[in-house]
Design an enzyme around this catalytic site. Structure first.
Site, PDB file in Angstrom:
ATOM      1  N   MET A  30       1.047  -1.617   0.053  1.00 51.23           N
ATOM      2  CA  MET A  30      -0.290   0.057   0.180  1.00 51.23           C
ATOM      3  C   MET A  30       0.128   0.864   0.088  1.00 51.23           C
ATOM      4  SD  MET A  30      -3.340  -0.887   2.168  1.00 51.23           S
ATOM      5  CE  MET A  30      -2.832  -0.404   3.444  1.00 51.23           C
ATOM      6  N   GLY A  36      11.717  -2.850   5.343  1.00 50.05           N
ATOM      7  CA  GLY A  36      10.462  -4.005   5.071  1.00 50.05           C
ATOM      8  C   GLY A  36      10.235  -4.901   3.489  1.00 50.05           C
ATOM      9  N   HIS A  37       9.050  -4.018   3.027  1.00 55.79           N
ATOM     10  CA  HIS A  37       9.073  -4.013   1.595  1.00 55.79           C
ATOM     11  C   HIS A  37      10.380  -4.380   0.834  1.00 55.79           C
ATOM     12  CE1 HIS A  37       5.643  -1.026   2.812  1.00 55.79           C
ATOM     13  NE2 HIS A  37       5.177  -2.826   2.910  1.00 55.79           N
ATOM     14  N   GLN A  61     -10.167  -2.912   2.129  1.00 57.47           N
ATOM     15  CA  GLN A  61     -10.132  -2.847   4.301  1.00 57.47           C
ATOM     16  C   GLN A  61      -9.852  -2.638   5.301  1.00 57.47           C
ATOM     17  OE1 GLN A  61      -5.559  -4.413   1.819  1.00 57.47           O
ATOM     18  NE2 GLN A  61      -5.026  -3.936   3.773  1.00 57.47           N
TER      19      GLN A  61
HETATM   20  O1  PAF Z   1      -0.371  -5.524   4.119  1.00 53.69           O
HETATM   21  C1  PAF Z   1      -0.323  -5.069   3.359  1.00 53.69           C
HETATM   22  O2  PAF Z   1       0.308  -4.079   3.456  1.00 53.69           O
HETATM   23  C2  PAF Z   1      -1.626  -4.826   2.141  1.00 53.69           C
HETATM   24  O3  PAF Z   1      -2.692  -5.352   2.791  1.00 53.69           O
HETATM   25  C3  PAF Z   1      -2.083  -6.052   1.040  1.00 53.69           C
HETATM   26  C4  PAF Z   1      -1.478  -6.930   0.578  1.00 53.69           C
HETATM   27  C5  PAF Z   1      -1.172  -4.901   0.110  1.00 53.69           C
HETATM   28  C6  PAF Z   1      -3.577  -5.989   0.646  1.00 53.69           C
HETATM   29  O4  PAF Z   1      -4.050  -4.312   0.211  1.00 53.69           O
END
Ligand code: PAF
Length: 282
Positions: A30, A36-37, A61
């Site tokens: 997101m 971490g990413h 979400q």
């Molecule tokens: O973990 C996240 O950043 C979100 O829940 C994801 C998996 C990108 C889905 O929007």
């Protein structure tokens, strides 16, 4: 790096690679990217020919509108970070591109995994996660997709969804990436005030102590000990602390020797919600 905002163009671009039998590693995010990413991207690069990252703040979400509106957006910095690790493709669609005019989630049955912990406190959250992850996987058709274990429940739910819907992708869970003081990396950390940021490592410190206690004490007394620790804390409010079976995510009352357990925690620092977890020795 090539950036796409439209799925049609992305699909056309990726079809060339698929025709050459090249493998695709996918990291959904997101945005507000952090180390971490980047660790997920680096891991994916070792096993795939092409890396696709998505940045999409998925409205369905979020159970609180405020949280969605305040979710950090740092696209210029994200682009720099993605270039710095030689990411190949970024998919950065608009809400309309993904949902057209109908911003609603599909309803899922994840065999009860969705009702535990985060599911209990964030109504509809996992329907939203399921909807976007399934949509992105169907667009990109990656060979492997990578998820951090900080959102351990999300990881288990995505694995369940892939099995149930027979999606042709391997889901890879990756270890939690932490700041030097132990705080689990999260895009939300940038929203913490200085005082909250200084206080936040208390979460992992407490988890580590709970890990030790779990070796010698019963489940109830570990839970009670953690709850008491937070009752005294001036800045951090405990939403839940629980010990659960890794597979079913069901809270346990007593230990069994052949099971794998994890301690899960959700804490508010002001209005910012932080989660973390730790694998326990059974
Ligand atoms: O973990 C996240 O950043 C979100 O829940 C994801 C998996 C990108 C889905 O929007």
């Amino acid at each position: 790096m090539v950036v796409f905002t439209e799925k049609k163009a992305l699909i056309a671009y990726l079809s060339n690679f698929k025709a050459q039998k090249k493998t695709i590693g996918f990291i959904p995010t997101m945005g507000a990217l952090h180390r971490g990413h980047l660790s997920l991207i680096k891991k994916a690069q070792k096993k795939n020919d092409l890396i696709v990252v998505s940045i999409f703040v998925n409205p369905t979400q979020f159970d609180k509108k405020e949280d969605l509106l305040k979710y950090p957006k740092t696209i210029q910095n994200d682009l720099k970070l993605l270039e710095s690790v030689s990411c190949d493709v970024l998919f950065n669609p608009s809400v309309e591109e993904i949902y057209s005019n109908n911003i609603v989630s599909e309803k899922f049955d994840f065999d009860g995994l969705e009702h535990e912990m985060e599911g209990e406190f964030r109504t509809g959250h996992f329907d939203g996660v399921g909807t976007i992850v399934k949509t992105l996987i169907e667009i990109i058709e990656p060979n492997k997709a990578y998820f951090g274990q900080k959102d351990f429940q999300q990881l288990q739910i995505v694995k369940k969804m892939v099995r149930k819907y027979r999606l042709n992708v391997k889901i890879k869970g990756c270890p939690i990436f932490r700041e030097e003081d132990g705080l689990a990396m999260s895009s939300r950390n940038v929203r913490l005030t200085k005082a909250q940021r200084t206080a936040a490592p208390f979460i992992y410190k407490t988890l580590k102590k709970a890990y030790k206690k779990f070796n010698t004490e019963n489940v109830h007394s570990v839970i009670e000990w953690v709850e008491n620790k937070f009752k005294k804390h001036p800045l951090l409010n405990l939403e839940y602390f629980t010990i659960a079976d890794e597979k079913t995510l069901k809270t346990i009352k007593t230990k069994e020797s052949d099971k794998k357990y994890r301690a899960f925690i959700a804490v508010f620092a002001g209005e910012i919600r932080l989660i973390d977890n730790i694998r326990l020795k059974s």
